[in-house]
Every structure is written in structure tokens, then in C-alpha cells.
Design a protein around this motif. Structure first.
Motif, short mmCIF file in Angstrom:
data_model
loop_
_atom_site.label_atom_id
_atom_site.label_comp_id
_atom_site.label_asym_id
_atom_site.label_seq_id
_atom_site.Cartn_x
_atom_site.Cartn_y
_atom_site.Cartn_z
N ALA A 1 -0.32 8.45 -0.15
CA ALA A 1 -0.60 8.46 1.28
C ALA A 1 -1.92 7.75 1.58
O ALA A 1 -2.10 7.17 2.66
N ALA A 2 -2.85 7.78 0.62
CA ALA A 2 -4.13 7.09 0.81
C ALA A 2 -3.94 5.58 0.93
O ALA A 2 -4.69 4.90 1.63
N LEU B 1 -0.82 -8.38 10.32
CA LEU B 1 0.27 -7.42 10.13
C LEU B 1 1.09 -7.75 8.88
O LEU B 1 1.38 -6.86 8.06
N VAL B 2 1.47 -9.02 8.72
CA VAL B 2 2.25 -9.43 7.55
C VAL B 2 1.49 -9.15 6.26
O VAL B 2 2.05 -8.66 5.28
N SER B 3 0.20 -9.43 6.25
CA SER B 3 -0.62 -9.20 5.06
C SER B 3 -0.68 -7.72 4.71
O SER B 3 -0.60 -7.34 3.53
N CYS B 4 -0.81 -6.87 5.72
CA CYS B 4 -0.90 -5.42 5.48
C CYS B 4 0.41 -4.87 4.94
O CYS B 4 0.41 -4.02 4.03
N ILE B 5 1.54 -5.33 5.46
CA ILE B 5 2.84 -4.87 4.97
C ILE B 5 3.06 -5.32 3.52
O ILE B 5 3.53 -4.56 2.68
N SER B 6 2.71 -6.57 3.23
CA SER B 6 2.84 -7.08 1.86
C SER B 6 1.98 -6.26 0.89
O SER B 6 2.41 -5.93 -0.22
N LEU B 7 0.79 -5.93 1.32
CA LEU B 7 -0.14 -5.16 0.49
C LEU B 7 0.40 -3.76 0.21
O LEU B 7 0.36 -3.28 -0.94
N VAL B 8 0.92 -3.10 1.23
CA VAL B 8 1.38 -1.73 1.05
C VAL B 8 2.61 -1.68 0.15
O VAL B 8 2.76 -0.76 -0.68
N LEU B 9 3.49 -2.67 0.24
CA LEU B 9 4.66 -2.70 -0.64
C LEU B 9 4.26 -2.98 -2.09
O LEU B 9 4.78 -2.35 -3.02
N GLY B 10 3.35 -3.92 -2.27
CA GLY B 10 2.94 -4.31 -3.61
C GLY B 10 2.22 -3.22 -4.38
O GLY B 10 2.22 -3.22 -5.62
N ILE B 11 1.62 -2.27 -3.66
CA ILE B 11 0.85 -1.21 -4.33
C ILE B 11 1.60 0.12 -4.36
O ILE B 11 1.60 0.83 -5.36
N ILE C 1 4.88 1.03 -4.31
CA ILE C 1 6.06 1.24 -5.17
C ILE C 1 5.67 1.52 -6.63
O ILE C 1 6.09 2.54 -7.20
N PRO C 2 4.85 0.67 -7.27
CA PRO C 2 4.49 1.00 -8.67
C PRO C 2 3.64 2.27 -8.79
O PRO C 2 3.79 3.02 -9.76
N THR C 3 2.78 2.53 -7.80
CA THR C 3 1.95 3.73 -7.86
C THR C 3 2.80 4.99 -7.79
O THR C 3 2.55 5.98 -8.51
N CYS D 1 10.40 7.36 -2.15
CA CYS D 1 10.61 6.88 -0.77
C CYS D 1 9.31 6.61 -0.03
O CYS D 1 9.32 6.31 1.17
N TYR D 2 8.17 6.70 -0.72
CA TYR D 2 6.89 6.66 -0.02
C TYR D 2 6.49 5.28 0.50
O TYR D 2 5.53 5.16 1.25
N PHE D 3 7.24 4.23 0.12
CA PHE D 3 6.92 2.90 0.67
C PHE D 3 7.32 2.79 2.14
O PHE D 3 6.77 1.98 2.88
N ILE D 4 8.26 3.63 2.58
CA ILE D 4 8.76 3.53 3.97
C ILE D 4 7.67 3.87 4.99
O ILE D 4 7.41 3.09 5.92
N PRO D 5 6.99 5.03 4.88
CA PRO D 5 5.92 5.31 5.85
C PRO D 5 4.76 4.33 5.76
O PRO D 5 4.02 4.17 6.72
N GLY D 6 4.61 3.65 4.62
CA GLY D 6 3.57 2.63 4.52
C GLY D 6 3.85 1.46 5.45
O GLY D 6 2.95 0.95 6.13
N ILE D 7 5.11 1.03 5.50
CA ILE D 7 5.49 -0.07 6.38
C ILE D 7 5.35 0.34 7.84
O ILE D 7 4.76 -0.37 8.66
N THR D 8 5.89 1.50 8.18
CA THR D 8 5.83 1.95 9.58
C THR D 8 4.39 2.21 10.02
O THR D 8 4.05 2.01 11.18
N GLY D 9 3.52 2.62 9.07
CA GLY D 9 2.12 2.85 9.42
C GLY D 9 1.43 1.59 9.88
O GLY D 9 0.67 1.59 10.85
#
Length: 407
Positions: free
Chosen positions: A286-287, A316-326, A328-330, A366-374
Motif C-alpha cells: 500500500a505504501a 499520469l502515464v509515468s505514475c501508472i507505469s511505476l506502480v505496475l513495475g514495482i 507486482i513483484p513486491t 490483486c494489489y496492483f489494481i488499487p495502485g492504478i486507480t490511486g
């Protein structure tokens, strides 16, 4: 290696700047999670699982309190980001002064009400008889720190919105280290371990509040001056206009969590302790969302004020890419290490580990989903469209949490 320094969201390469900004925000959120986890871990090692459950049973109430109040601070950050982007530092002074006064006033009100209502709230949540006294004690002391918590969140938000996310991280690190040290010290001195960790939490919060307020007072562009403190009704109303929908949005999930906590409480102390431990582990993921969402709010908000729409889209695009890249593996790494981490909170209690892993196996993938919506919601909020994220959260909570838990 990226240096964690103040960034200018309106100029330069976006992704490196967003990463530099997001790293301290992420670490700050992790430290905050560890501060809460430290209370539980110290109690678990110096007392028993019932004491762990006593602290854990307050988690949903504390989460609701913090989330609701943070919504109002987000309203102030939206106004401040636009004013900074536009270079209107006189308005920045009004916003900062009004925000600090609002934080103090709201904090006092919540502290008084919370202290009086701690027991009724926990009884309403069906807190088990074997841990309700400890939970009431912890929650009552925790509420004392509410004004400090709110002033810290507002002042740290002011510093971060200015582009400097590193200093709030440093202050939270100092606060977190102090909290852990005070936890151990007070637990060695005081017979009641729950009282010990609660007092340590209040003192740790006070340290971070003093440090962050010192920076607000010394701010290079719009310093906060107690001699010229003002309350600007117009700015406060705008904070409420943007902040109340965000506050409602932030409160939706903790409100639903109260219902979930009530159900969890019915399964006994081991289930409460396992659920609490797994929630702290989820807090690491969540962090990441907190960091990317805060980055989107600051970068989008300042570029809206600076009238640079292309940088808004790219942010916005950069933030979504960043949240997905971190994220999912975390999430999968935490899932692998879950049993070992959960056992730290209740050494030798296998039932706590079993209950904790049941939750993690469902939530973490499933935690990548709220990252995108955030990130998307932060962008909408920066434009002033705060009703849309709130309506989405209300629908999501009512349908997928309240309805599911009821039937």
C-alpha cells in the motif's frame, strides 16, 4: 544513483523526477506502517497473543480516523499545488496558515470525542471479552495524539507538495526509530505493556510533528509565521469543497473494514492477531500506492497551475507505469516471505500464522489494481473532480464489501 533532493515537477525529465519524489514518500509510508507494527511486535514478544489482539482490534478504528482526516489535508494540498505552480506565494501563505489552524482544531475535536467513545465503538465491533479492556486502554491513549497526527500530516503534506518529499521521510525515520526504542524501554519499565506501547506511539508522533512544523515555519517561499497567523474562510471552504469528498472516499474502506473487523473478532484472538499481522504486510504494498498517488497529485497539480497539459498527461502515464513495475513483484515476494513475517508478531503461535496467510493469499496478488486507480484518482482530484473518485469508492464498498459481508 538517484539523489533524494527537492524536485521541480514543472520542468525537466518526468520519470526520474517522479522516482526521486516517490522514493521518500514510499519510505515514509513504510516507516509509518512499521511504527504501528512495532507496537504489535513488541507486545507480541513481551506479552501474549491476547495483548496483540488488543492492539490489533483498534486497527480499523485508527485507520478510519487517519483516513478521514487525511481527506481534508488532501484538499489543502490540491489548493497549494496549484498556487505553487502559478507562483502565487501570498496565496500559499494563506493556505498554509488556514490548513495548520484547521488541523489543530479538528484534532482537538476528534481527540475529545474519540476518548469518550472508545469503549462504545469497540463494543459495537464485538471486540472479544478477553481483549476489550486492553483495546480500550490503547485506543483512549492513542486518541490523545490526534492533534499531533493531524498537524504532522498537514505540515508534511505542505513540505512534500513543495517538491521536497525527502525531509518528511527523514523525520518519520527519526520518529519511527524513537518509537521502537521507546516501545522497548517503556515495556521494560511499565507492567502494562499496552499502556507502554501506546505512550511510545504518542511521543513518537510528537517528535515527527515538531520536526515537520519547524520546516513549515522556515519555508523558503512561504514561511509560516505565528505572529501573522490567519484563518482565511474562503480557502477553508475550498479545502472542504475538495477535501470532504476525498475524506468520504478515504473513509469508505475503513468503514467497511469496521464491519469486517466485527466479523473477524468473532473468530477469536488468534484470528485477530493473524489478520492484524497480515494487514501490516499489505501496508508495504500500500505504501507503493501512496507514493505514486502522492507523486501524481503533486506533479499533476503543479503542472495544472503552470498550464502545461502535456506534462499532466505524461505525469499520469509515468505514475501508472511505476506502480505496475514495482507492485507486482513486491506482492509476490511478500507472499513468499509471509509465514516468516507473520510469525514475528506472535512467536510460536501457529494459528496466528495460518489466519494471517489466509488473508495474504487472497489480497496480495490483486494489489496492483488499487495502485492504478490511486494514480487516476489523484489526477481527477487535482483537476477538482473529487466527486467521481468518491462515487466510485462508495459503489465499490457498498457492492463488494458491505453486500458481500452481509449475505
Amino acid at each position: 544513483m538517484l539523489k533524494l533532493k527537492k524536485v521541480d515537477p514543472t520542468t525537466g525529465a518526468l520519470l526520474p523526477s517522479i522516482v526521486r519524489y516517490a522514493i521518500p514518500v514510499f519510505l515514509t509510508a513504510v516507516i509509518q506502517t512499521f511504527m504501528s507494527a512495532a507496537d504489535t511486535a513488541v507486545v507480541g514478544n513481551m506479552a501474549d497473543s491476547t495483548a496483540v489482539a488488543s492492539v490489533g482490534a483498534t486497527g480499523s478504528v485508527v485507520g478510519l480516523l487517519v483516513s478521514t482526516m487525511l481527506g481534508i489535508s488532501e484538499g489543502a494540498k490540491i489548493l497549494l499545488a496549484r498556487a505553487i505552480g502559478a507562483g502565487d506565494f501570498e496565496r500559499c501563505k494563506k493556505i498554509v496558515s488556514t490548513a495548520i489552524l484547521a488541523a489543530f482544531g479538528l484534532g482537538i475535536c476528534v481527540a475529545v470525542a474519540g476518548s469518550l467513545l472508545s469503549r462504545p465503538i469497540l463494543e459495537f465491533l464485538d471486540c472479544p471479552d478477553d481483549c476489550i479492556e486492553g483495546a480500550v486502554t490503547y485506543l483512549s491513549i492513542y486518541f490523545v495524539s490526534t492533534p499531533l497526527t493531524l498537524i504532522y500530516n498537514f505540515s508534511a503534506g505542505i513540505i512534500a507538495t513543495s517538491g521536497d518529499s525527502a525531509r518528511p521521510m527523514k523525520y518519520m525515520l527519526i520518529s519511527g526509530a524513537s518509537n521502537i526504542a521507546l516501545n522497548v524501554m517503556f515495556c521494560l519499565i511499565l507492567p502494562n505493556k499496552i499502556v507502554a506501547v501506546a505512550i511510545a506511539t504518542v511521543l513518537g508522533t510528537g517528535i515527527s510533528t515538531v520536526l515537520s512544523m519547524r520546516d513549515v515555519i522556515r519555508h523558503e517561499s512561504f514561511p509560516f509565521d505565528f505572529r501573522k497567523i490567519i484563518f482565511a474562510p474562503h480557502e477553508f471552504l475550498l479545502m472542504l469543497k475538495y477535501g470532504l469528498p476525498l475524506s468520504l472516499n478515504s473513509a469508505m474502506y475503513p468503514l467497511a473494514s469496521l464491519q469486517i473487523q466485527s466479523s473477524v473478532n468473532g473468530f477469536g484472538s488468534a484470528c485477530i492477531a493473524g489478520n492484524t499481522a497480515s494487514a501490516y504486510i499489505e501496508g508495504i504494498t500500500a505504501a507503493i500506492h501512496s507514493a505514486t498517488g502522492s507523486s501524481a497529485a503533486t506533479f499533476v497539480g503543479q503542472n495544472i497551475g503552470a498550464k502545461k497539459p502535456d506534462r499532466v498527461k505524461k505525469s499520469l502515464v509515468s505514475c501508472i507505469s511505476l506502480v505496475l513495475g514495482i507492485t507486482i513483484p513486491t506482492s509476490f515476494l511478500l507472499l513468499l516471505l509471509g509465514p516468516q513475517i507473520v510469525s514475528v508478531f506472535a512467536p510460536g503461535d501457529a494459528n496466528v500464522v495460518v489466519h494471517g496467510m489466509k488473508r495474504l493469499q487472497i489480497t496480495l496478488p490483486c494489489y496492483f489494481i488499487p495502485g492504478i486507480t490511486g494514480a487516476i484518482n489523484a489526477t481527477l482530484n487535482s483537476y477538482g473532480y473529487t466527486i467521481i473518485p468518491s462515487a466510485s469508492s462508495i459503489f465499490s464498498v457498498l457492492v463488494f464489501r458491505v453486500f458481500w459481508m452481509t449475505f
